[in-house]
Structure formats: structure tokens, C-alpha cells
Motif scaffolding. Structure first.
Motif, PDB file in Angstrom:
ATOM      1  N   TYR A   5       0.824  -1.206   0.000  1.00 34.10           N
ATOM      2  CA  TYR A   5       0.000   0.000   0.000  1.00 34.10           C
ATOM      3  C   TYR A   5       0.856   1.253   0.000  1.00 34.10           C
ATOM      4  N   LEU A   6       0.297   2.297  -0.582  1.00 30.33           N
ATOM      5  CA  LEU A   6       0.944   3.595  -0.686  1.00 30.33           C
ATOM      6  C   LEU A   6       0.274   4.537   0.293  1.00 30.33           C
ATOM      7  N   GLN A   7       1.069   5.077   1.221  1.00 24.58           N
ATOM      8  CA  GLN A   7       0.543   5.936   2.276  1.00 24.58           C
ATOM      9  C   GLN A   7       1.073   7.358   2.070  1.00 24.58           C
ATOM     10  N   GLU A  12      -3.329   8.475   7.703  1.00 27.11           N
ATOM     11  CA  GLU A  12      -4.235   7.701   6.839  1.00 27.11           C
ATOM     12  C   GLU A  12      -3.554   6.421   6.402  1.00 27.11           C
ATOM     13  N   GLY A  13      -3.647   5.412   7.272  1.00 26.12           N
ATOM     14  CA  GLY A  13      -3.110   4.102   6.958  1.00 26.12           C
ATOM     15  C   GLY A  13      -4.200   3.163   6.469  1.00 26.12           C
ATOM     16  N   LEU A  14      -3.960   1.873   6.614  1.00 24.73           N
ATOM     17  CA  LEU A  14      -4.902   0.881   6.104  1.00 24.73           C
ATOM     18  C   LEU A  14      -6.215   0.848   6.866  1.00 24.73           C
ATOM     19  N   ARG A  32       5.798   4.524   2.534  1.00 24.88           N
ATOM     20  CA  ARG A  32       5.344   5.769   3.164  1.00 24.88           C
ATOM     21  C   ARG A  32       5.928   6.921   2.358  1.00 24.88           C
ATOM     22  N   LEU A  33       5.152   7.395   1.421  1.00 32.44           N
ATOM     23  CA  LEU A  33       5.669   8.351   0.450  1.00 32.44           C
ATOM     24  C   LEU A  33       6.052   9.669   1.101  1.00 32.44           C
ATOM     25  N   PHE A  34       5.391  10.016   2.188  1.00 34.83           N
ATOM     26  CA  PHE A  34       5.736  11.250   2.907  1.00 34.83           C
ATOM     27  C   PHE A  34       7.123  11.157   3.546  1.00 34.83           C
ATOM     28  N   LYS A  35       7.652   9.923   3.661  1.00 38.70           N
ATOM     29  CA  LYS A  35       9.013   9.704   4.146  1.00 38.70           C
ATOM     30  C   LYS A  35       9.977   9.395   3.011  1.00 38.70           C
ATOM     31  N   ARG A  36       9.488   9.528   1.779  1.00 41.65           N
ATOM     32  CA  ARG A  36      10.286   9.245   0.577  1.00 41.65           C
ATOM     33  C   ARG A  36      10.718   7.785   0.505  1.00 41.65           C
ATOM     34  N   ILE A  49      -2.818  -1.117  -2.957  1.00 40.76           N
ATOM     35  CA  ILE A  49      -3.850  -0.274  -2.358  1.00 40.76           C
ATOM     36  C   ILE A  49      -3.280   1.138  -2.240  1.00 40.76           C
ATOM     37  N   VAL A  50      -3.973   2.096  -2.819  1.00 40.83           N
ATOM     38  CA  VAL A  50      -3.530   3.485  -2.792  1.00 40.83           C
ATOM     39  C   VAL A  50      -4.442   4.248  -1.854  1.00 40.83           C
TER      40      VAL A  50
END
Length: 238
Positions: A5-7, A12-14, A32-36, A49-50
């Protein structure tokens, strides 16, 4: 099944999807895209899951990592892997499939019903929901249907609440994964969205309605995910 999954934001997690993955004994990983965090290899993912987030699907300039995310989502869809987009995730799916994402006429936040487009939904996993189900919403944007997509659901405030692209990709504008803790987290972190508008419930109203509407969502979520992944075939070992 290998689920990734992409967070987009820490809050806003699963949600309740995590319970389903444990019960079904699926393998779960996250970017965790906000953490790169880096993205996985497509061949290492069966089901993507996006998740949602407060940013917009076209905010690439503010969030440069979104460009790579979009490429990854599009490749997963084109490879006919399972893809589920929730809220922002559905908007990102629509965007990579060539549809317009834009501000909806009405912001929709709280517990509101959706209506299935029965003729289209009956061919998809969303047919496991009731014809009319009260679900949780937190969005101000919407999208046009991508070319070739099936329209699955609408609400009074938002025409395009769900779409299917083939049998492998579904975008949901609404939240089936939200329980009371997730609702409370959104109220805390996105309080600036709670303006006095026709389809925006205040925190007290949301909290009062949650004991009635949140528990049934868990059953709806499980049935939907079971149906959506029912045709997954485990690849033969090399």
C-alpha cells in the motif's frame, strides 16, 4: 497474496483493511511516500492499495514523489494487477487513466449514503454492498470517469463515487476502511476542512452517528475485499 500500500500522510493508513489482511494471512508491505520510501518492483506486488490524503491528485509540484507514484500506479493497472484506490487513491487512478480531477461542487465529509449503479456494479466486487449503504466520506475533489471505466456508485453530493477499470482495478471515492479511531484521527488532523456547508457534518454529529454506521462497514469491507481478490491465482514457483 502480496499486498503493498501507498501511504501519503501518517494519519491515513490501512485502517480496518489491516484486520482483513491479518485474517486472510496476506503479506503486507508499505511505501510511506511522505518519508520518501522507495516503491517496490511491480513483479513483487499482487495487490496495490492506494490510500487517501489531504493533497490533490494534481499536486505534483508540491509533492515531487507523486510523479513516480503515478507511473507505478499506471504500470500496475496496465499489467492488470489488482489495484484499489481510496479517496485520493481513486483520484490518482483516474488521473493516470486520462480523466480530469477537479474540485467537486460540494465538499462531502461525514456519514452519507451512496447508491449503487446496479446495472454496472453487479459485474464487480462492489455488488457485495447493499443497494444503499451509509459510508464515510472526506473529500472535496472529484473526477470524471476514465475512458472505458464502469460507473459503480453515486451520492447526492458526488456523482462519481466509484468506478471499475476492467476486472482488476476499482476506485472508491468513499471510505469503507474507516472505523471510529480513523474518523477521530481525520477530525484531529483535518479540522480545517470542517466548514459550515450542506454536506459537511460537524465533529459532534459524526461522533454521534459513528456507533450506528461504523460497525456495519467492517462486514461490508470484508465482503468487498474477499470478492475483489477471489480470482487471484498464486503463481507457480519457478
Amino acid at each position: 497474496m502480496r499486498i503493498h500500500y501507498l501511504q501519503h500522510v501518517p494519519f491515513e493508513g490501512l485502517g480496518r483493511i489491516e484486520d482483513w489482511t491479518h485474517q486472510a494471512r496476506h503479506t503486507v508491505s508499505v511505501s510511506r511516500l511522505f518519508k520518501r520510501d522507495s516503491l517496490p518492483a511491480i513483479d513483487d506486488v499482487d495487490f496495490l492499495i492506494v490510500m487517501g490524503g489531504p493533497m490533490g491528485a494534481t499536486d505534483d509540484a508540491r509533492f515531487p514523489w507523486m510523479r513516480g507514484e503515478k507511473v507505478f500506479i499506471e504500470q500496475m493497472i496496465r499489467r492488470e494487477k489488482k489495484v484499489l484506490g481510496i479517496c485520493l487513491g481513486a483520484q490518482l487512478m483516474a488521473d493516470v487513466l486520462g480523466a480530469r480531477v477537479y474540485r467537486n461542487r460540494d465538499k462531502e465529509i461525514g456519514w452519507f449514503p451512496i447508491e449503487l449503479n446496479a446495472s454496472q456494479a453487479r459485474h464487480t466486487a462492489l455488488n457485495t454492498l447493499n443497494q444503499r449503504s451509509v459510508v464515510f466520506h472526506w473529500h472535496g475533489d472529484t473526477f470524471d470517469l476514465p475512458s472505458g471505466a464502469a460507473h459503480l456508485a453515486r451520492s447526492q453530493a458526488c456523482e462519481n463515487q466509484a468506478f471499475a477499470y476492467g476486472k482488476h482495478a476499482i476506485g472508491l471515492q468513499f471510505h469503507l476502511e474507516t472505523g471510529i479511531p480513523q474518523m477521530e484521527s481525520l477530525i484531529t488532523h483535518c479540522a480545517q476542512d470542517l466548514t459550515d456547508l450542506p454536506y459537511v457534518q460537524d465533529p459532534r454529529e459524526m461522533a454521534d452517528l459513528a456507533p450506528r454506521f461504523a460497525p456495519p462497514l467492517y462486514g461490508l469491507l470484508n465482503r468487498f475485499l474477499d470478492a475483489f481478490t477471489a480470482d487471484h491465482k498464486v503463481p507457480n514457483p519457478a
